[in-house]
Scaffold this active site. Structure first.
Site, PDB file in Angstrom:
ATOM      1  CB  CYS B  63      -0.956  -0.003   1.182  1.00 35.58           C
ATOM      2  SG  CYS B  63      -0.147  -0.270   2.751  1.00 35.58           S
ATOM      3  CD  GLN B 133       3.937  -5.461   2.828  1.00 31.02           C
ATOM      4  OE1 GLN B 133       4.825  -4.631   3.004  1.00 31.02           O
ATOM      5  NE2 GLN B 133       2.662  -5.207   3.061  1.00 31.02           N
ATOM      6  N   GLY B 205     -16.252  -0.974  14.374  1.00 30.63           N
ATOM      7  CA  GLY B 205     -15.545  -0.138  13.391  1.00 30.63           C
ATOM      8  C   GLY B 205     -14.272  -0.818  12.921  1.00 30.63           C
TER       9      GLY B 205
END
Lengths: 270, 469
Positions: B63, B133, B205
C-alpha cells in the site's frame, strides 16, 4: 583466594547492574547478556563460599563477613531464578544493589571465621540460619517486585510511556514475583525462627528477646504477615499490596540498620 | 577475437535497476491506482518481460510502494518499459507519471532494496510487515517463468537476510509502531502474556476490529463483540470469531473481561464511571480500556476507578511516538549494517561481471598483438621459423606484462561501488575498439592523443605473474 573470588563476583554483579541501568536509561526490556553476567557472578560467588567451607571446615554462616556473603548468595539466586523468565529480568535493578552491598561489606570486614565458640551449632543451627536467610531473600525479592509494581502502576495510570514503562516488567508478572517471594520466604523464615526458638527453649536460656537477631526475626516475620494480609483482601489488590510489601521491607531494612548500629555483640551477623 | 570482445562488452552492460513510487513521492490516490495485487502481478510482470532489454524482473507492490526491479541489458530501455507499465496502471501518460517516480541503478538499486527490506524506507521506520512483503514479491517472481534469474534470486535472498539481520542485531523493530500494536503493548504491560485473556469490543468499526485481530494474534482466547445491532456484531464475529452480544448484555458480561476496546460512532460517552464501577464492583483483576473512538466512547473519570487502566487514541499515539523516537536512534546502526550487506552483494555482483570484462580486455590486446605481429613479420622477410617463434613469444610476454596491472585494477574496481564509472567507461572503450577497424592497428598518434601514460613507473616495478595473468 576466597577474597579474590569474592572480588571477582563483586565485579560481575556490578557489571550486571550497570547493564540493567543502561537498559533502564534506554527504556528497553533487559536482554540476555545481563542474565549471563549474573550467572557468572553467582558461580564465582558460590565457588568462593565453597572454598571457605573447605578451608575452615565450617559453613559460612557465622561472623559478619561470611554471613553477609551467604545472604547475598541467596538473594542473587532469586535474581537469577527471576531472570530465567524474560519478563522478570528487570528485578535485578533493585536486588543487585542489595547483593553488592552485602558482598562489599563481606569483602571490607573480611571473610573468615570469628574464632568465637557458639553453643548453638550442628544441623539445627544450619537449618535455622539457612531458612532465615531464605526468608530474608524472599522478602527482598517480594519487596523489589512491589517497588517496581508501584512505579509501573503509576506510569501506566499517569500514561507516562518512558523508561519505567519500557524497562519494568508487566504488573501481573511483578505481582507473581511478589507472591512467589512471600510464598517461599514466609514459610522459610517461620521454620528458621521456630528452629532457633525451639533450641533456645530446650537448651538455652529461653527466648532471648534482647538478642538483635531475635528482634529482627520478629520484625521480619510481622512484616511478612502484614504483606500477606494485604494480598488476601478482596477487590483490586495490586497497588495496595505492593505498597504494603514495600513498606514492610523498608521497616525491616531500617530495623536491620538500627540493630547493627546498636548491636553489642559485634562480629556476629548482627 | 574481436567478436569475443563484443560479447564480453554486451554482457557487462547488464545492470540492476529499479523504477518505482512510494509514500515519499506519490499521494495515496496514485499509489492505490498503481498498486499491483497478486491477481494481476503475473500479467504485469509478463508484459514488462516482453521487452528484450529486461532479463529478470520482480514487482514489489504494497500500500505504500510499487517498485519494479530488473536485471536488464540496457537500463534506459528497461526503465521506459517500467514507466509505461506504471503509467498504464495510473491511467496517466508516461511523461505525467514520471514526476512521481524514482530510478535507481546498480549499487544504488541494491542499497535501496536492502533499505526497504530492513524497514528503513518505510512510513513507520522499522515496521516488520515489509520484510514479509519483499519475500512474497520474490516468491511470486519465482512462480513466473524466467522472471527470476541468478541475479534477482541472489538479490532478493540477500535482501531478506539483511532484513532479518537488522531485526535480530539492532533494536529497530522493537516497540509498538502502530495503533493496534500500541494497544497490544499497553495490555501486555498490565497482564504480561495475553494468552488466555478475554476481550470485548464495543462497536465494530474498522480500527476496533483491526485492534481485536492484533489482540487475537497475541493469544486472546475469549472475544465478545457488541454493536449497535446484533446483526452487525454477528457479521464481525463471522470474520474474526468470538461471540456476539447485544448492547444490553454488555454490563453483565464486562465483569469477566480483561480488555475492553471501544470504537463506536456514538456522539456521547457509552462507558461511564457509574456503569462500569457498578459492573466491576469488587473484581480483583485489572481491566484495560482502549478507547480508540473519536469522539471518545469512555468518560475520562473511568480511568480513576480502582483496577481500571484507561487509554484513548492520543495515549496510543504517544506510545507509537515513543517507539518511533527509539527507532530513529537505532536507525544509524541499521543503516551501517545495510550498507555493509549492500557492498558485499555488490562485490559478488561485479565479480561475476568482471570475468567477461577481463576477457574482453585481453581479447582486445590479443587482437592488437596479432595485427601488429602480422605486419612486423610481413616487413621482416627471410626470418627463420625459430626467429618467428621467438618474436611471437616476446610479443605474448609483452602483452601479458602490460595487461597484468590493468587486470588487477579491474578486479579491484569491481569491488568498489565508487568505481562504476571507470568500469563502464572501460566497457564502452572496449566496445568501441572492437567495432572500429582502427582497433587492430593502434598508432603512435592514438597513444599520444590518449594523454600521458600515468603510473608507467609503477607498471614497470610490478612483477607480473604470468601464470596468473
Amino acid at each position: 583466594m576466597i577474597l579474590g573470588l569474592h572480588l571477582l563476583a563483586l565485579v560481575l554483579y556490578a557489571a550486571a547492574w550497570v547493564l540493567q541501568l543502561r537498559g533502564f536509561r534506554g527504556g528497553r526490556e533487559p536482554g540476555l547478556s545481563g542474565v549471563t553476567v549474573v550467572g557468572g557472578g553467582l558461580a564465582v560467588h558460590a565457588a568462593g563460599l565453597l572454598l571457605y567451607a573447605l578451608s575452615y571446615r565450617s559453613l559460612p554462616l557465622v561472623g559478619l563477613g561470611p554471613a553477609s556473603s551467604s545472604l547475598a548468595l541467596f538473594i542473587s539466586l532469586f535474581v537469577l531464578a527471576a531472570s530465567v523468565r524474560t519478563d522478570l529480568r528487570a528485578a535485578g535493578l533493585f536486588l543487585l544493589p542489595l547483593v553488592l552491598l552485602l558482598v562489599g561489606e563481606a569483602v571490607v570486614v573480611g571473610i573468615e571465621p570469628t574464632g568465637r565458640q557458639i553453643a548453638f551449632r550442628g544441623p539445627w543451627f544450619v537449618l535455622h540460619v539457612s531458612a532465615i536467610f531464605i526468608g530474608y531473600a524472599g522478602l527482598a525479592a517480594a519487596s523489589a517486585a512491589a517497588i517496581m509494581y508501584v512505579f509501573q502502576f503509576r506510569a501506566l495510570k499517569r500514561k507516562q510511556f518512558g523508561s519505567v514503562f519500557g524497562f519494568f516488567p508487566a504488573l501481573e508478572s511483578l505481582d507473581r514475583l511478589n507472591k512467589v517471594g512471600l510464598a517461599v520466604g514466609f514459610p522459610a523464615l517461620s521454620v528458621g525462627l521456630l528452629a532457633g526458638w525451639s533450641w533456645t527453649l530446650t537448651f538455652g536460656r529461653g527466648l532471648a528477646l534482647d538478642n538483635p537477631g531475635t528482634i529482627l526475626g520478629i520484625v521480619t516475620w510481622t512484616a511478612y504477615l502484614v504483606a500477606i494480609a494485604a494480598r488476601s483482601r478482596p477487590g483490586p489488590r495490586g497497588e495496595r499490596a505492593a505498597v504494603i510489601s514495600a513498606v514492610a521491607f523498608l521497616v525491616t531494612f531500617v530495623a536491620f540498620l538500627a540493630l547493627r548500629i546498636t548491636a553489642r555483640e559485634a562480629g556476629f551477623f548482627l | 577475437m574481436a567478436a569475443d570482445a563484443r560479447d564480453g562488452g554486451r554482457a557487462d552492460a547488464a545492470t540492476i535497476a529499479l523504477v518505482g513510487l512510494s509514500h515519499h513521492t506519490a499521494p495515496i490516490e496514485l499509489r492505490e491506482r498503481v498498486y499491483v495485487d497478486s491477481a494481476s502481478v503475473r500479467d504485469t510482470v509478463r508484459g514488462v518481460m516482453e521487452s528484450p532489454a529486461i532479463h529478470e524482473c520482480v514487482a514489489l507492490s504494497t500500500c505504500n510502494r510499487t517498485e519494479f526491479y530488473f536485471q536488464a541489458a540496457d537500463a534506459a530501455s528497461a526503465e521506459s518499459v517500467a514507466i509505461a507499465a506504471v503509467a498504464a496502471r495510473a491511467g496517466m501518460g508516461p511523461g505525467e507519471v514520471e514526476a512521481y517516480l524514482y530510478h535507481r541503478h546498480g549499487y544504488e538499486g541494491v542499497l535501496h532494496l536492502f533499505r526497504v527490506a530492513a524497514g528503513l524506507d518505510s512510513l513507520v521506520v522499522g515496521e516488520a510487515e515489509i520484510l514479509g512483503q519483499v519475500g512474497d514479491a520474490y516468491e511470486l517472481g519465482l512462480s513466473l517463468p524466467d522472471s527470476v534469474g541468478p541475479v534477482l534470486h541472489r538479490l532478493f535472498q540477500s535482501a531478506q537476510a539483511v532484513g532479518g539481520a537488522v531485526r535480530s542485531e539492532t533494536s529497530l523493530g522493537r516497540g509498538a509502531a502502530s495503533i493496534p500494536s500500541a494497544a497490544v503493548r499497553l495490555a501486555a504491560k498490565v497482564f504480561g502474556s495475553l494468552e488466555g485473556r478475554s476481550a470485548m469490543v464495543l462497536g465494530a468499526g474498522e480500527m476496533g476490529v483491526t485492534t481485536l485481530r492484533c489482540l487475537l494474534s497475541e493469544g486472546i482466547s475469549d472475544v465478545l463483540v457488541a454493536s449497535r445491532t446484533l446483526d452487525r456484531a454477528q457479521e464481525t464475529v463471522a470474520q474474526i470469531g468470538g461471540r456476539a452480544i447485544s448492547l444490553e448484555d454488555v454490563w453483565e458480561a464486562i465483569s469477566d473481561v480483561d480488555i475492553l476496546v471501544t470504537s463506536t460512532s456514538a456522539a456521547e460517552p457509552v462507558v461511564t464511571s457509574d456503569k462500569l464501577g457498578l459492573s466491576r464492583g469488587q473484581v480483583g483483576s485489572p481491566l484495560v480500556v482502549l478507547d480508540i473512538a473519536l469522539p471518545r466512547d469512555v468518560e475520562p473519570g473511568v480511568g480513576g476507578l480502582p483496577g481500571i487502566f484507561l487509554y484513548n487514541i492520543d495515549d496510543l499515539h504517544k506510545v507509537v511516538g515513543a517507539t518511533e523516537e527509539a527507532r530513529r536512534a537505532e536507525a544509524a546502526p541499521a543503516e551501517t549494517l545495510v550498507t555493509d550487506h549492500a557492498k558485499r552483494f555488490w562485490r559478488w555482483y561485479r565479480s561475476r561481471e568482471v570475468g567477461p570484462l577481463i576477457r574482453g580486455l585481453r581479447a582486445h590486446g590479443e587482437a592488437v598483438r596479432l595485427a601488429e605481429l602480422e605486419r612486423l613479420l610481413a616487413e621482416l622477410d627471410g626470418l627463420s621459423e625459430s626467429d618467428r617463434e621467438r618474436i611471437e613469444a616476446a610479443t605474448r610476454r609483452l602483452l601479458n606484462k602490460l595487461l597484468h596491472p590493468s587486470t588487477v585494477a579491474v578486479r579491484q574496481a569491481a569491488a568498489d561501488p565508487n568505481a562504476i564509472d571507470f568500469l563502464d567507461r572501460l566497457r564502452d572503450e572496449l566496445r568501441l575498439a572492437a567495432s572500429s577497424p582502427r582497433s587492430e592497428s593502434v598508432t603512435e598518434e592514438d597513444i599520444e592523443s590518449s594523454g600521458p601514460a600515468n603510473g608507467s613507473a609503477d607498471a614497470e616495478s610490478e612483477e607480473p605473474n604470468e601464470a596468473r595473468s
